[in-house]
Write a protein that holds these residues in place. Structure first.
Motif, mmCIF file in Angstrom:
data_model
loop_
_atom_site.group_PDB
_atom_site.id
_atom_site.type_symbol
_atom_site.label_atom_id
_atom_site.label_comp_id
_atom_site.label_asym_id
_atom_site.label_seq_id
_atom_site.Cartn_x
_atom_site.Cartn_y
_atom_site.Cartn_z
ATOM 1 N N GLU A 82 0.857 -1.189 0.000
ATOM 2 C CA GLU A 82 0.000 0.000 0.000
ATOM 3 C C GLU A 82 0.895 1.241 0.000
ATOM 4 O O GLU A 82 1.745 1.401 0.879
ATOM 5 C CB GLU A 82 -0.859 -0.029 1.271
ATOM 6 N N ILE A 83 0.725 2.123 -0.985
ATOM 7 C CA ILE A 83 1.644 3.269 -1.042
ATOM 8 C C ILE A 83 1.033 4.559 -0.527
ATOM 9 O O ILE A 83 1.733 5.534 -0.307
ATOM 10 C CB ILE A 83 2.185 3.510 -2.472
ATOM 11 N N THR A 84 -0.285 4.563 -0.313
ATOM 12 C CA THR A 84 -0.905 5.829 0.102
ATOM 13 C C THR A 84 -0.491 6.237 1.504
ATOM 14 O O THR A 84 -0.558 7.409 1.858
ATOM 15 C CB THR A 84 -2.429 5.714 0.039
ATOM 16 N N THR A 85 -0.045 5.262 2.310
ATOM 17 C CA THR A 85 0.313 5.591 3.690
ATOM 18 C C THR A 85 1.821 5.609 3.901
ATOM 19 O O THR A 85 2.295 5.720 5.022
ATOM 20 C CB THR A 85 -0.306 4.561 4.653
ATOM 21 N N MET A 86 2.580 5.512 2.800
ATOM 22 C CA MET A 86 4.036 5.427 2.940
ATOM 23 C C MET A 86 4.654 6.751 3.364
ATOM 24 O O MET A 86 4.165 7.819 3.019
ATOM 25 C CB MET A 86 4.659 5.008 1.602
ATOM 26 N N THR A 87 5.760 6.669 4.100
ATOM 27 C CA THR A 87 6.514 7.872 4.438
ATOM 28 C C THR A 87 7.388 8.244 3.245
ATOM 29 O O THR A 87 7.540 7.459 2.307
ATOM 30 C CB THR A 87 7.442 7.612 5.636
ATOM 31 N N GLN A 88 7.975 9.430 3.323
ATOM 32 C CA GLN A 88 8.818 9.910 2.231
ATOM 33 C C GLN A 88 9.958 8.927 1.954
ATOM 34 O O GLN A 88 10.287 8.641 0.811
ATOM 35 C CB GLN A 88 9.359 11.294 2.600
ATOM 36 N N ARG A 89 10.531 8.395 3.023
ATOM 37 C CA ARG A 89 11.667 7.482 2.870
ATOM 38 C C ARG A 89 11.245 6.192 2.162
ATOM 39 O O ARG A 89 11.929 5.703 1.272
ATOM 40 C CB ARG A 89 12.252 7.187 4.253
ATOM 41 N N GLU A 90 10.096 5.661 2.595
ATOM 42 C CA GLU A 90 9.601 4.436 1.959
ATOM 43 C C GLU A 90 9.283 4.686 0.492
ATOM 44 O O GLU A 90 9.536 3.842 -0.367
ATOM 45 C CB GLU A 90 8.344 3.931 2.680
ATOM 46 N N LEU A 91 8.741 5.875 0.217
ATOM 47 C CA LEU A 91 8.431 6.212 -1.177
ATOM 48 C C LEU A 91 9.698 6.247 -2.016
ATOM 49 O O LEU A 91 9.710 5.802 -3.161
ATOM 50 C CB LEU A 91 7.737 7.574 -1.252
ATOM 51 N N GLU A 92 10.780 6.788 -1.424
ATOM 52 C CA GLU A 92 12.035 6.857 -2.175
ATOM 53 C C GLU A 92 12.511 5.461 -2.563
ATOM 54 O O GLU A 92 13.020 5.251 -3.661
ATOM 55 C CB GLU A 92 13.105 7.587 -1.352
ATOM 56 N N VAL A 93 12.334 4.518 -1.649
ATOM 57 C CA VAL A 93 12.719 3.138 -1.970
ATOM 58 C C VAL A 93 11.798 2.588 -3.058
ATOM 59 O O VAL A 93 12.247 1.991 -4.032
ATOM 60 C CB VAL A 93 12.655 2.257 -0.702
ATOM 61 N N LEU A 94 10.491 2.838 -2.884
ATOM 62 C CA LEU A 94 9.516 2.342 -3.856
ATOM 63 C C LEU A 94 9.817 2.847 -5.264
ATOM 64 O O LEU A 94 9.714 2.112 -6.245
ATOM 65 C CB LEU A 94 8.115 2.800 -3.448
ATOM 66 N N ARG A 95 10.215 4.125 -5.356
ATOM 67 C CA ARG A 95 10.389 4.739 -6.674
ATOM 68 C C ARG A 95 11.531 4.128 -7.458
ATOM 69 O O ARG A 95 11.628 4.335 -8.668
ATOM 70 C CB ARG A 95 10.602 6.244 -6.510
ATOM 71 N N ARG A 96 12.418 3.392 -6.800
ATOM 72 C CA ARG A 96 13.488 2.727 -7.562
ATOM 73 C C ARG A 96 12.910 1.675 -8.496
ATOM 74 O O ARG A 96 13.571 1.239 -9.423
ATOM 75 C CB ARG A 96 14.477 2.052 -6.604
ATOM 76 N N LYS A 97 11.690 1.211 -8.192
ATOM 77 C CA LYS A 97 11.057 0.221 -9.079
ATOM 78 C C LYS A 97 10.574 0.858 -10.366
ATOM 79 O O LYS A 97 10.240 0.173 -11.312
ATOM 80 C CB LYS A 97 9.848 -0.404 -8.383
ATOM 81 N N PHE A 98 10.482 2.189 -10.364
ATOM 82 C CA PHE A 98 9.853 2.882 -11.482
ATOM 83 C C PHE A 98 10.855 3.614 -12.351
ATOM 84 O O PHE A 98 11.852 4.149 -11.860
ATOM 85 C CB PHE A 98 8.874 3.937 -10.953
#
Lengths: 344, 260
Positions: A82-98
């Motif tokens: 779930e990405i809607t509740t992610m913190t900025q740091r978690e989002l930064e990790v997630l964005r490496r997939k994109f």
């Protein structure tokens, strides 16, 4: 090597699990409901094309995918997270997939093409200089720009910018690549080149790709599945053939460029006056719907004498001179009058 | 729906302060971004040096001429050196340099970042997990904060030189007389305080420029607006902070004098 990498990845995760999942996503922007209960999911390794009228929020849904925007309601999952509740740091990790290809390429102006493609490698890997140069060369050769590596973004054409942007987007071999209008503003030949690149990435690298476009020819060329975006929802999702032979009048209307099929009174009224159906303000859209329920269709068009959203007055000599069009205020009073009459 | 203007002001101020603190907190990235910082120092410092010096030279000359005319009425033309040095070191140096920098650098900084914002470059950085504050804002803030005081030193010296030239040629003050009184114009604390003021103005202008750039929306019109807002807000803040800092300095000095 890339091939084994992909197969390992496929072995680890369930291939049937959706990579991207939107569930009941709603987003209101400056008074308009842009996403209104958006539901769809994208499977691993497919090219999912989102089509729809301009200004309806297709790009907004892409921005939600990488967490640049947060929805007001609903949930968005990437690989089940779930990405809607992610913190900025978690989002930064997630964005490496994109990897994201923006509409104008979005290259950094003070870096040349080589440095632009090198940027994600510099920031996120500990590669040696030689290794970085190899990767950059590979990516730039893929988009046929290696000979222009020393040029700056201001010195190259729009098509080259997009190709360089694509090279940068795939520099880190992302799992998912998003494209925002990849063929807009390009001549048909270059647009076709980009389509071929997208297909090549799907076939050779097994990347999941999501493409927002309103170019139907390109959509048929690249899509595994097509989703028609309409008033903040997915109206129909299907293979290119299913979309081509769709029985939904709105879909037919869009893919044939308005020659066949029909749209709702609301959109029809908007199109009649040269507006994108998605660009109507919430108030006007509701007023039209209400009027459509109460009155014959022809009278609904009158409601479109709407002020532009930025508050500047409508240009003189615009449709307001047409006799059957009345100012919105007057219309609202007419409408009130109608409902008033109906009450007794 | 339009927000009440006061809410916009508070929101803008808050954003700017947070951005400034965030940029300063990223000083650990300074070594990694040294190339970008050096590049910005070149643009902000080296390229602004001629125009800043030209400004200060002429301000010094005019200032010497005006005060000289008045002093001549009392036969005290020799005092010109004292007045020029004290004014330059305490006020005109930091202040006018800040003005020149805001006009030359602040506006273009806001326009540059604003253009990056509207052409999705900032979003692209964010999507690549490159923090735009670290990549774009921090080098500019640091370069500005370093070069502001440096330019102030050059500007002040050139301004005093301009005053000396006019005093010598047009007012007939001998150079040694000028220098003799000039020494009494400023004590070391004045100089440090002037440099501190310059640092504050620089940080403030850089933060306002970057914040306006980062909040840009709406295409070319938005970029123009960001640039205009930067100049207006940064200059207003500069004069306001200048007054505050000067009165604070006077207060402290009096207190110290009273104790001794």
């Amino acid at each position: 090597m890339a091939g084994t990498d992909t197969s390992q990845r496929k072995a680890r995760v369930d291939p049937n699990k959706p990579v991207v999942e939107f569930i009941g996503v709603r987003k209101k922007l400056s008074g308009r409901m842009i996403l209104d209960g958006l539901d769809f999911s994208v499977r691993r390794g497919e090219t999912f094309v989102i089509i729809g009228y301009s200004g309806t929020g297709k790009s907004v849904s892409l921005r939600h995918m990488v967490g640049l925007m947060k929805p007001d309601e609903g949930s968005i999952r990437i690989d089940g997270d779930e990405i809607t509740t992610m913190t900025q740091r978690e989002l930064e990790v997630l964005r490496r997939k994109f990897g994201v290809l923006f509409q104008s390429g979005a290259l950094i102006g003070w870096l040349n093409l080589f440095q632009n493609v090198e940027l994600p490698l510099l920031e996120h890997t500990k590669m040696s200089k030689r290794k970085r140069a190899e990767v950059v060369q590979e990516k730039l050769e893929l988009v046929n720009l290696w000979q222009d590596r020393d040029k700056f973004p201001s010195e190259i054409s729009g098509g080259m910018k997009k190709r360089a942007g694509l090279a940068r987007a795939i520099a880190l071999d992302p799992q998912i690549v998003l494209y925002d209008e990849p063929s807009s503003g390009l001549d048909p030949v270059i647009a076709h080149e980009i389509d071929k690149l997208i297909n090549r990435l799907r076939d050779s690298h097994g990347m999941t790709q999501i493409v927002v476009t309103h170019d139907m020819e390109s959509a048929y060329t690249i899509a595994s599945r097509i989703g028609m975006f309409y008033h903040g929802k997915m109206l129909q999702i299907g293979t290119p053939n299913e979309i081509r032979t769709s029985a939904v009048p709105e879909v037919q209307h869009f893919i044939t460029g308005g020659r066949e099929g029909a749209v709702s009174t609301r959109s029809d009224a908007a199109i009649q006056h040269g507006r994108a159906p998605g660009m109507l303000s919430q108030r006007t859209a509701e007023a039209i719907d209400a009027a459509a329920d109460a009155a014959p269709t022809e009278q609904v068009y009158v409601l479109l004498e709407e002020r532009p959203d930025d508050g500047t007055p409508a240009p003189a000599g615009a449709p307001s001179t047409t006799p059957e069009l009345k100012p919105e205020a007057e219309l609202e009073s007419t409408q009130e009058h109608q409902t008033h009459e109906e009450k007794p | 729906m339009k927000d009440f203007w006061l809410i916009k002001v508070f929101r803008g101020t808050g954003y700017t302060l947070v951005l400034l603190l965030e940029a300063l907190g990223l000083f650990t990235h300074a070594w990694k971004r040294r190339a970008a910082i050096m590049g910005q120092m070149h643009i902000i410092g080296a390229q602004s040096l001629p125009i800043a010096c030209f400004f200060m030279l002429l301000i010094g000359m005019v200032f010497a001429l005006q005060t000289g005319i008045e002093f001549a009425r009392f036969g005290q033309t020799n005092l010109v050196g004292l007045v020029i040095v004290s004014a330059m070191v305490r006020e005109l140096g930091p202040w006018m340099t800040a003005f020149v920098l805001v006009a030359r650098v602040g506006s273009s900084m806001a326009a540059e970042i604003g253009t990056m914002k509207v052409s999705e470059e900032i979003d692209a950085l964010e999507v690549m997990s490159v923090n735009p504050v670290s990549y774009v804002v921090m080098p500019r803030v640091f370069a500005y904060a370093i070069m502001g005081p440096v330019l102030t030193v050059f500007g002040t010296l050139v301004g005093i030189a301009g005053g000396a030239i006019v005093a010598n040629i047009q007012l007939g003050v001998k150079l040694e007389d000028f220098l003799r009184f000039a020494e009494r114009g400023a004590e070391p604390l004045d100089i440090y305080w002037g440099l501190l003021k310059s640092l504050v103005f620089s940080l403030c202008a850089a933060a306002v420029a970057c914040s306006n750039g980062m909040r840009t929306s709406g295409g070319a019109v938005g970029v123009g607006q960001a640039s205009r807002n930067t100049v207006v807000i940064a200059l207003t803040l500069t004069v306001f902070l200048n007054y505050l800092l000067t009165s604070f300095y006077r207060m402290v000095k009096r207190l110290v004098a009273g104790l001794m």
